[in-house]
Design an enzyme around this catalytic site. Structure first.
Site, short mmCIF file in Angstrom:
data_model
loop_
_atom_site.label_atom_id
_atom_site.label_comp_id
_atom_site.label_asym_id
_atom_site.label_seq_id
_atom_site.Cartn_x
_atom_site.Cartn_y
_atom_site.Cartn_z
CB SER A 12 -0.94 -0.02 1.21
OG SER A 12 -0.22 -0.35 2.39
CD GLU A 14 0.61 7.29 5.58
OE1 GLU A 14 0.54 6.15 6.10
OE2 GLU A 14 1.03 8.29 6.19
CG ASP A 105 0.54 12.99 17.88
OD1 ASP A 105 0.52 12.35 18.95
OD2 ASP A 105 1.12 12.60 16.85
CG PHE A 212 9.28 13.57 9.22
CD1 PHE A 212 8.77 14.84 9.41
CD2 PHE A 212 8.95 12.89 8.05
CE1 PHE A 212 7.96 15.41 8.47
CE2 PHE A 212 8.15 13.46 7.11
CZ PHE A 212 7.66 14.73 7.31
CG HIS A 262 1.60 1.62 4.66
ND1 HIS A 262 0.36 1.74 4.04
CD2 HIS A 262 1.84 2.83 5.24
CE1 HIS A 262 -0.13 2.97 4.25
NE2 HIS A 262 0.75 3.64 4.97
P1 FAD Z 1 -2.78 4.95 20.51
O1 FAD Z 1 -2.79 3.56 20.05
O2 FAD Z 1 -3.97 5.48 21.21
O3 FAD Z 1 -1.50 5.11 21.46
C1 FAD Z 1 -0.99 6.39 21.80
C2 FAD Z 1 -0.13 6.30 23.07
O4 FAD Z 1 -0.97 6.12 24.21
C3 FAD Z 1 0.86 5.14 23.12
O5 FAD Z 1 1.98 5.58 23.83
C4 FAD Z 1 0.12 4.07 23.92
O6 FAD Z 1 1.02 3.20 24.60
C5 FAD Z 1 -0.66 4.92 24.89
N1 FAD Z 1 -1.98 4.37 25.27
C6 FAD Z 1 -2.90 3.77 24.47
N2 FAD Z 1 -4.03 3.48 25.16
C7 FAD Z 1 -3.83 3.95 26.42
C8 FAD Z 1 -4.64 3.99 27.60
N3 FAD Z 1 -5.89 3.48 27.62
N4 FAD Z 1 -4.10 4.55 28.73
C9 FAD Z 1 -2.84 5.05 28.73
N5 FAD Z 1 -2.04 5.05 27.64
C10 FAD Z 1 -2.52 4.51 26.51
N6 FAD Z 1 -1.35 11.01 12.84
C11 FAD Z 1 -2.26 11.87 12.34
O7 FAD Z 1 -2.56 12.91 12.98
N7 FAD Z 1 -2.89 11.64 11.14
C12 FAD Z 1 -2.64 10.53 10.41
O8 FAD Z 1 -3.23 10.34 9.33
C13 FAD Z 1 -1.69 9.58 10.92
N8 FAD Z 1 -1.42 8.43 10.25
C14 FAD Z 1 -0.57 7.51 10.80
C15 FAD Z 1 -0.37 6.29 10.14
C16 FAD Z 1 0.48 5.33 10.66
C17 FAD Z 1 0.65 4.01 9.94
C18 FAD Z 1 1.20 5.60 11.87
C19 FAD Z 1 2.16 4.59 12.44
C20 FAD Z 1 1.00 6.81 12.54
C21 FAD Z 1 0.12 7.77 12.03
N9 FAD Z 1 -0.13 8.98 12.67
C22 FAD Z 1 -1.04 9.87 12.16
C23 FAD Z 1 0.57 9.31 13.92
C24 FAD Z 1 -0.24 8.90 15.17
O9 FAD Z 1 -1.43 9.62 15.23
C25 FAD Z 1 0.63 9.18 16.39
O10 FAD Z 1 1.70 8.29 16.44
C26 FAD Z 1 -0.12 9.23 17.72
O11 FAD Z 1 0.76 9.79 18.69
C27 FAD Z 1 -0.57 7.88 18.23
O12 FAD Z 1 -1.61 7.38 17.53
P2 FAD Z 1 -2.09 5.85 17.79
O13 FAD Z 1 -3.28 5.65 16.99
O14 FAD Z 1 -0.96 4.90 17.63
O15 FAD Z 1 -2.46 5.98 19.36
#
Ligand code: FAD
Length: 281
Positions: A12, A14, A105, A212, A262
């Site tokens: 894929s 991005e 974030d 980054f 990806h």
């Molecule tokens: P989560 O899975 O929620 O985790 C975030 C943090 O919180 C981790 O440190 C985890 O250990 C911790 N955590 C999770 N659940 C809990 C809980 N219940 N209590 C306490 N701590 C917890 N960002 C964007 O803004 N837009 C995008 O389109 C985007 N695309 C991305 C695509 C990919 C493939 C990747 C790898 C990242 C992308 N990001 C994007 C970045 C991403 O949003 C950031 O890395 C963000 O900080 C974490 O998102 P996550 O979904 O992994 O969060």
């Protein structure tokens, strides 16, 4: 790595949604070129707090209208449940079947963190609202998410996203294949058997990559950083050495059973196509 070898390979690409009509034209040329490689899907990122909602959707629809599969990213931090439900309804109405679900974030200065605080809550919410309509991808971090409490907790948080109903995962990019292999073994021991596709960052501009990487917690190994720094402003050598390094990484990953790749294309077709060609895919 055995747990990953059972999955069919998924490739894929991005993109991020362009801000200007010129950017849109350039991106169209990029995905038209990359479409010739027949990826499983294209994905389009989502700006923090929903700032690119319309542009993300527009880019996805543009790609879909040419007959290619496209998945919008969707982040939840800073949004209400109603905001997210409205976006999901819009995607459903437009025939979108695939989503990359993220926490995102918070932009600095944002007052409210919203109602869904972590990606597992978003996945749960998507399943609750839309059942099995969407194929859901989530993010994971072989080198550990920068805000994680610790490595074990980060793995448990990743498992919570899979348990909430995610179909597969895409990793943050990395340059050290061993960290991916060891992460996969940890995931298998934790009972995570869904596909975990490595995220690949082609190297175009080293200072941008270093910025980054500092921000997202991806490690640039010392040998790679020093070698790149030694090239100074010699863009051609950086590109050529970067291609060698990233192609070798992809070869190692695929030969040891990674279920696809990806590519973080940065809206450019050149490096990704060249790596693809060298891999003989
Ligand atoms: P989560 O899975 O929620 O985790 C975030 C943090 O919180 C981790 O440190 C985890 O250990 C911790 N955590 C999770 N659940 C809990 C809980 N219940 N209590 C306490 N701590 C917890 N960002 C964007 O803004 N837009 C995008 O389109 C985007 N695309 C991305 C695509 C990919 C493939 C990747 C790898 C990242 C992308 N990001 C994007 C970045 C991403 O949003 C950031 O890395 C963000 O900080 C974490 O998102 P996550 O979904 O992994 O969060």
């Amino acid at each position: 790595m055995k747990s990953q070898q059972q999955h069919p390979r998924s490739f894929s690409f991005e993109f991020f949604p362009p801000k200007t009509p010129v950017g849109e034209e350039k991106l169209r040329a990029t995905w038209q070129q990359l479409a010739q490689l027949s990826p499983r899907f294209f994905s389009v990122t989502y700006g923090a707090g929903g700032s690119t909602r319309e542009r993300t959707l527009q880019t996805v629809l543009d790609i879909q209208s040419a007959g290619h599969a496209a998945a919008p990213h969707l982040s939840c931090i800073g949004s209400t449940r109603a905001d997210v439900a409205a976006t999901l309804a819009l995607y459903q109405a437009k025939g979108v079947r695939h989503i990359v679900a993220l926490r995102g974030d918070l932009p600095s200065g944002t007052a409210s963190i919203g109602e869904l605080h972590y990606a597992n809550e978003l996945v749960e919410f998507i399943r609750e609202k839309t059942g099995d309509h969407f194929q859901i991808e989530v993010a994971c971090y072989p080198e550990i998410h920068p805000q994680a409490k610790n490595a074990h907790d980060d793995l448990a948080r990743f498992k919570a996203k899979i348990d909430a109903g995610a179909n597969s995962a895409i990793t943050q990019y990395f340059f050290n294949s061993d960290c991916y292999f060891s992460f996969i073994d940890d995931c298998a021991r934790a009972g995570i058997e869904k596909p975990i596709v490595p995220g690949i960052m082609p190297i175009a501009n080293f200072s941008q990559l270093a910025r980054f990487s500092d921000a997202c917690g991806a490690e640039i190994p010392r040998w790679l950083r020093l070698k790149m720094q030694a090239y100074g402003d010699d863009v051609e050598s950086i590109r050529s050495y970067g291609l060698d390094v990233v192609t070798a990484l992809c070869e190692r990953l695929l030969s040891q059973g990674a279920p696809g790749l990806h590519f973080y294309t940065m809206n450019q077709a050149g490096l990704t196509s060249e790596i693809w060609k060298r891999l003989g895919l």
